[in-house]
Design an enzyme around this catalytic site. Structure first.
Site, PDB file in Angstrom:
ATOM      1  N   GLY A  11       0.869  -1.185   0.000  1.00  0.00           N
ATOM      2  CA  GLY A  11       0.000   0.000   0.000  1.00  0.00           C
ATOM      3  C   GLY A  11       0.895   1.220   0.000  1.00  0.00           C
ATOM      4  O   GLY A  11       1.299   1.694   1.070  1.00  0.00           O
ATOM      5  N   ALA A  13       0.532   4.410  -1.235  1.00  0.00           N
ATOM      6  CA  ALA A  13       0.067   5.789  -1.356  1.00  0.00           C
ATOM      7  C   ALA A  13       0.939   6.604  -0.396  1.00  0.00           C
ATOM      8  O   ALA A  13       1.822   6.042   0.262  1.00  0.00           O
ATOM      9  CB  ALA A  13      -1.405   5.880  -1.001  1.00  0.00           C
ATOM     10  N   GLY A  16       1.991   5.136   3.135  1.00  0.00           N
ATOM     11  CA  GLY A  16       2.775   3.911   3.031  1.00  0.00           C
ATOM     12  C   GLY A  16       4.153   4.188   2.460  1.00  0.00           C
ATOM     13  O   GLY A  16       5.162   3.669   2.937  1.00  0.00           O
ATOM     14  N   ASN A  34       2.591  -2.932  -4.062  1.00  0.00           N
ATOM     15  CA  ASN A  34       1.400  -2.104  -4.228  1.00  0.00           C
ATOM     16  C   ASN A  34       0.490  -2.793  -5.230  1.00  0.00           C
ATOM     17  O   ASN A  34       0.954  -3.556  -6.079  1.00  0.00           O
ATOM     18  CB  ASN A  34       1.798  -0.705  -4.733  1.00  0.00           C
ATOM     19  CG  ASN A  34       0.644   0.259  -4.635  1.00  0.00           C
ATOM     20  OD1 ASN A  34       0.131   0.524  -3.544  1.00  0.00           O
ATOM     21  ND2 ASN A  34       0.189   0.774  -5.771  1.00  0.00           N
ATOM     22  N   ARG A  35      -0.801  -2.529  -5.121  1.00  0.00           N
ATOM     23  CA  ARG A  35      -1.772  -3.185  -6.018  1.00  0.00           C
ATOM     24  C   ARG A  35      -1.376  -2.931  -7.476  1.00  0.00           C
ATOM     25  O   ARG A  35      -1.327  -3.834  -8.272  1.00  0.00           O
ATOM     26  CB  ARG A  35      -3.176  -2.650  -5.713  1.00  0.00           C
ATOM     27  CG  ARG A  35      -4.299  -3.550  -6.129  1.00  0.00           C
ATOM     28  CD  ARG A  35      -5.554  -3.258  -5.304  1.00  0.00           C
ATOM     29  NE  ARG A  35      -5.772  -1.819  -5.168  1.00  0.00           N
ATOM     30  CZ  ARG A  35      -6.565  -1.107  -5.969  1.00  0.00           C
ATOM     31  NH1 ARG A  35      -7.210  -1.671  -6.942  1.00  0.00           N
ATOM     32  NH2 ARG A  35      -6.707   0.203  -5.773  1.00  0.00           N
ATOM     33  N   SER A  36      -1.062  -1.676  -7.785  1.00  0.00           N
ATOM     34  CA  SER A  36      -0.556  -1.421  -9.141  1.00  0.00           C
ATOM     35  C   SER A  36       0.950  -1.191  -9.026  1.00  0.00           C
ATOM     36  O   SER A  36       1.407  -0.415  -8.176  1.00  0.00           O
ATOM     37  CB  SER A  36      -1.236  -0.194  -9.746  1.00  0.00           C
ATOM     38  OG  SER A  36      -0.922   0.927  -8.964  1.00  0.00           O
ATOM     39  N   SER A 130       0.272   8.244  14.066  1.00  0.00           N
ATOM     40  CA  SER A 130      -0.170   9.635  13.964  1.00  0.00           C
ATOM     41  C   SER A 130       0.972  10.549  13.550  1.00  0.00           C
ATOM     42  O   SER A 130       2.124  10.312  13.894  1.00  0.00           O
ATOM     43  CB  SER A 130      -0.715  10.135  15.305  1.00  0.00           C
ATOM     44  OG  SER A 130      -1.086  11.489  15.174  1.00  0.00           O
ATOM     45  N   GLY A 131       0.590  11.572  12.828  1.00  0.00           N
ATOM     46  CA  GLY A 131       1.576  12.575  12.444  1.00  0.00           C
ATOM     47  C   GLY A 131       1.448  12.971  10.989  1.00  0.00           C
ATOM     48  O   GLY A 131       2.243  13.768  10.486  1.00  0.00           O
ATOM     49  N   LYS A 184      -5.364   5.094  19.369  1.00  0.00           N
ATOM     50  CA  LYS A 184      -5.252   6.035  18.238  1.00  0.00           C
ATOM     51  C   LYS A 184      -6.593   6.710  17.978  1.00  0.00           C
ATOM     52  O   LYS A 184      -6.658   7.910  17.664  1.00  0.00           O
ATOM     53  CB  LYS A 184      -4.761   5.307  16.976  1.00  0.00           C
ATOM     54  CG  LYS A 184      -4.775   6.184  15.714  1.00  0.00           C
ATOM     55  CD  LYS A 184      -3.814   7.337  15.841  1.00  0.00           C
ATOM     56  CE  LYS A 184      -3.836   8.456  14.869  1.00  0.00           C
ATOM     57  NZ  LYS A 184      -4.573   8.521  13.680  1.00  0.00           N
ATOM     58  N   HIS A 187      -7.009   9.305  20.535  1.00  0.00           N
ATOM     59  CA  HIS A 187      -6.106  10.397  20.147  1.00  0.00           C
ATOM     60  C   HIS A 187      -6.823  11.313  19.161  1.00  0.00           C
ATOM     61  O   HIS A 187      -6.807  12.539  19.286  1.00  0.00           O
ATOM     62  CB  HIS A 187      -4.830   9.815  19.520  1.00  0.00           C
ATOM     63  CG  HIS A 187      -4.014  10.812  18.737  1.00  0.00           C
ATOM     64  ND1 HIS A 187      -4.376  11.251  17.472  1.00  0.00           N
ATOM     65  CD2 HIS A 187      -2.875  11.466  19.034  1.00  0.00           C
ATOM     66  CE1 HIS A 187      -3.510  12.120  17.031  1.00  0.00           C
ATOM     67  NE2 HIS A 187      -2.571  12.272  17.964  1.00  0.00           N
ATOM     68  N   ASN A 188      -7.465  10.723  18.168  1.00  0.00           N
ATOM     69  CA  ASN A 188      -8.162  11.534  17.167  1.00  0.00           C
ATOM     70  C   ASN A 188      -9.364  12.255  17.770  1.00  0.00           C
ATOM     71  O   ASN A 188      -9.653  13.394  17.407  1.00  0.00           O
ATOM     72  CB  ASN A 188      -8.605  10.661  15.987  1.00  0.00           C
ATOM     73  CG  ASN A 188      -7.463  10.363  15.036  1.00  0.00           C
ATOM     74  OD1 ASN A 188      -6.304  10.404  15.425  1.00  0.00           O
ATOM     75  ND2 ASN A 188      -7.775  10.053  13.808  1.00  0.00           N
ATOM     76  N   GLU A 191      -8.026  15.115  19.428  1.00  0.00           N
ATOM     77  CA  GLU A 191      -7.630  16.043  18.344  1.00  0.00           C
ATOM     78  C   GLU A 191      -8.846  16.884  17.909  1.00  0.00           C
ATOM     79  O   GLU A 191      -8.745  18.111  17.761  1.00  0.00           O
ATOM     80  CB  GLU A 191      -7.082  15.193  17.192  1.00  0.00           C
ATOM     81  CG  GLU A 191      -6.807  15.901  15.889  1.00  0.00           C
ATOM     82  CD  GLU A 191      -6.392  14.883  14.793  1.00  0.00           C
ATOM     83  OE1 GLU A 191      -5.482  14.068  15.036  1.00  0.00           O
ATOM     84  OE2 GLU A 191      -6.990  14.910  13.703  1.00  0.00           O
TER      85      GLU A 191
HETATM   86  C1  6PG Z   1      -3.138  11.767  12.697  1.00  0.00           C
HETATM   87  C2  6PG Z   1      -4.439  12.293  12.178  1.00  0.00           C
HETATM   88  C3  6PG Z   1      -4.894  11.503  10.978  1.00  0.00           C
HETATM   89  C4  6PG Z   1      -5.953  12.186  10.154  1.00  0.00           C
HETATM   90  C5  6PG Z   1      -7.222  12.443  10.877  1.00  0.00           C
HETATM   91  C6  6PG Z   1      -8.094  13.439  10.170  1.00  0.00           C
HETATM   92  O1  6PG Z   1      -3.137  11.398  13.857  1.00  0.00           O
HETATM   93  O2  6PG Z   1      -2.164  11.765  11.958  1.00  0.00           O
HETATM   94  O3  6PG Z   1      -5.417  12.184  13.167  1.00  0.00           O
HETATM   95  O4  6PG Z   1      -5.257  10.249  11.445  1.00  0.00           O
HETATM   96  O5  6PG Z   1      -5.442  13.355   9.622  1.00  0.00           O
HETATM   97  O6  6PG Z   1      -7.901  11.230  10.955  1.00  0.00           O
HETATM   98  O7  6PG Z   1      -9.354  13.227  10.638  1.00  0.00           O
HETATM   99  P1  6PG Z   1     -10.649  13.876  10.051  1.00  0.00           P
HETATM  100  O8  6PG Z   1     -10.574  13.832   8.551  1.00  0.00           O
HETATM  101  O9  6PG Z   1     -11.733  12.990  10.592  1.00  0.00           O
HETATM  102  O10 6PG Z   1     -10.663  15.264  10.576  1.00  0.00           O
END
Ligand code: 6PG
Length: 479
Positions: A11, A13, A16, A34-36, A130-131, A184, A187-188, A191
């Site tokens: 994967g 993209a 990845g 990758n798939r392609s 994340s990041g 995670k 975490h979001n 966020e």
């Molecule tokens: C991260 C971000 C990543 C993504 C968000 C965006 O930790 O790197 O959280 O996972 O950018 O999921 O979320 P939304 O599109 O739902 O705002």
């Protein structure tokens, strides 16, 4: 084939590709698939000089190019595509090999996949990463779940490519099966809450403070030097100072005011409802995005001319900038406290034994919610691993005590001026709910008993009771 790869990525993209480059830049030989095949070729052509890559066109060749136990990182779209990749690779792998899902999968999917693959002797590791794109390349925060024994063979590689704070990796084994993806997800959720609170702060500074976006950018820049210092505050300043090239207007004025979402915030709230944890700050932020995106309803409201005050600059009784900073910090503490409480509740529910202090530690760099104050969260849990809420830790208790008056003034100003501040207001309501000596929940218990004989407990004796509401004398009986 002579040299084998230590890790493979399927994967390719942007996420990845960047993870693969990050492994290679750290001296690991990386198998690519990758798939392609075009994407695989492109990666090697553009970045082949960064390290050692073994590209393969077929899944079988890719698997054959990996040393054992094989480590296969899957970086595809969450949901069906992940299942499709697992179905493709699982038959090619041998007991002890690892499939690592680095996407934003739902933790229940991860639990299901881990259980199914375990029967085949394969280790399935749901790893939160994340990041964003930059993080994937230069050092993300990584939250791997899955079986502990898989971490022995996998952890060192993930730690290598993760962000570091004083040399310490932002990666730790979170817990078994879906623990990594759960963390995670939260975490979001945090966020989302953080972003909503920042947006409310901006709105108040603009509408009541009368500041232009570029001035507010400077205010955020200043805050970034203090206790609010964080990636989200830093990028907010950048976004606010941006000027649209075609119109010359502030960028923030030419963007449609409808926030989108891919779903992890919503999942956090759904999971919290099932766990019975009041993550009101995260929920308000998800609902605020939904409200902003409800164009039809907003238009109907505008057409009907729903009455209310028009905000006027200078309407706040106090130093608005200082007060908003306090309200933002206190509300942020509430959001994090709620998120950590949710992690602890899930950990208990699923026997994950998650160390909350370790989560704060690995969020200090690399991830989107990286912030100075995560150090204090880490310290709070180091002192007291079973802390029921961050709000009672000395540092946070002091902070919310100090913010009291300002926080209330800001919420009152928002209400009086007709500026929606659901994040600030709900955080304050949650705080007041926690500290209340008596809540009106007693009345709710009475109502439930009245219409449904649902019973109640008394403050002065043990047992469950029911009042015979339909009788003339309304006698109380033990239930
Ligand atoms: C991260 C971000 C990543 C993504 C968000 C965006 O930790 O790197 O959280 O996972 O950018 O999921 O979320 P939304 O599109 O739902 O705002």
């Amino acid at each position: 084939m002579s040299e084998k790869a230590q890790i493979g990525v399927t994967g390719l993209a942007v996420m990845g590709r960047n993870l693969a480059r990050n492994f290679a830049r750290h001296g690991h030989t990386v198998a690519l698939h990758n798939r392609s095949y075009g994407r695989t070729k492109e990666l090697v052509e553009e970045f082949g000089h960064e390290g050692k890559f073994i590209p393969s066109e077929s899944a079988a060749d890719f698997v054959a190019s990996l040393e054992r136990p094989r480590r296969v990182v899957i970086m595809v779209k969450a949901g069906g595509p992940t299942d499709a990749v697992i179905d493709e690779f699982a038959p090619l792998l041998e007991p002890g090999d690892m499939l690592i899902d680095a996407g934003n999968a739902h933790y229940l999917d991860t639990r299901r996949r881990e259980a199914a693959l375990k029967e085949k002797g394969l280790h399935f590791v749901g790893a939160g990463v994340s990041g964003g794109e930059e993080g994937a390349l230069h050092g993300p925060s990584i939250m791997p779940g899955g079986p502990k024994e898989s971490y022995d063979a996998l952890g060192p590689l993930l730690e290598d490519i993760s962000a570091k704070v004083d040399g310490e990796p932002c990666c730790v084994h979170v817990g078994p099966d879906g623990a990594g993806h759960f963390v995670k997800m939260v975490h979001n959720g945090i966020e989302y809450a953080d972003m909503q609170l920042i947006a409310e702060a901006y709105d108040l500074l603009r509408q009541v403070g009368g500041h232009q976006p570029a001035e507010i950018a400077e205010i955020f820049k200043g805050w970034n030097e203090g206790r609010l210092g964080s990636y989200l505050i830093e990028i907010t300043a950048e976004v606010l100072k941006q000027v649209d090239a075609s119109s010359g207007k502030p960028f923030v004025d030419v963007v449609q005011d409808q926030a989108e979402q891919k779903g992890t915030g919503r999942w956090t709230v759904q999971a919290a409802l099932d766990l019975g944890v009041p993550v009101s700050g995260i929920a308000e932020s998800v609902f605020a995005r939904a409200l902003s995106g409800g164009a039809d309803v907003r238009k109907a409201a505008a057409d009907a001319g729903l009455p209310g005050p028009s905000p006027s600059a200078g309407a706040h009784g106090g130093d608005l900038q200082a007060d908003v900073e306090q309200a933002l910090f206190a509300s942020k503490i509430v959001a994090y406290a709620q998120g950590f409480q949710q992690i602890q509740a899930a950990s208990k529910e699923y026997d994950w034994e998650i160390d909350p202090g370790a989560m704060a530690k690995i969020w200090r760099a690399g991830c989107i919610i990286r912030a100075k104050f995560l150090d204090y969260i880490k310290q709070a849990y180091d002192k007291q691993p079973t802390l029921s809420t961050l709000l009672v830790d000395d540092y946070f208790l002091d902070a919310v005590s100090g913010a009291q008056d300002a926080w209330r003034r800001v919420v009152a100003t928002a209400a009086q001026q007709g500026i929606p501040a659901p994040g600030f207001a709900s955080a304050l309501a949650y705080y007041d709910g926690l500290r209340a000596k008596r809540l009106p929940a007693a009345l709710i218990q009475g109502q439930r008993d009245f219409f449904g004989a649902h019973t109640y407990r008394r403050v002065d004796k043990e047992g469950s009771f029911h009042t015979l509401w339909a009788t003339d004398d309304r006698t109380e009986v033990e239930a």
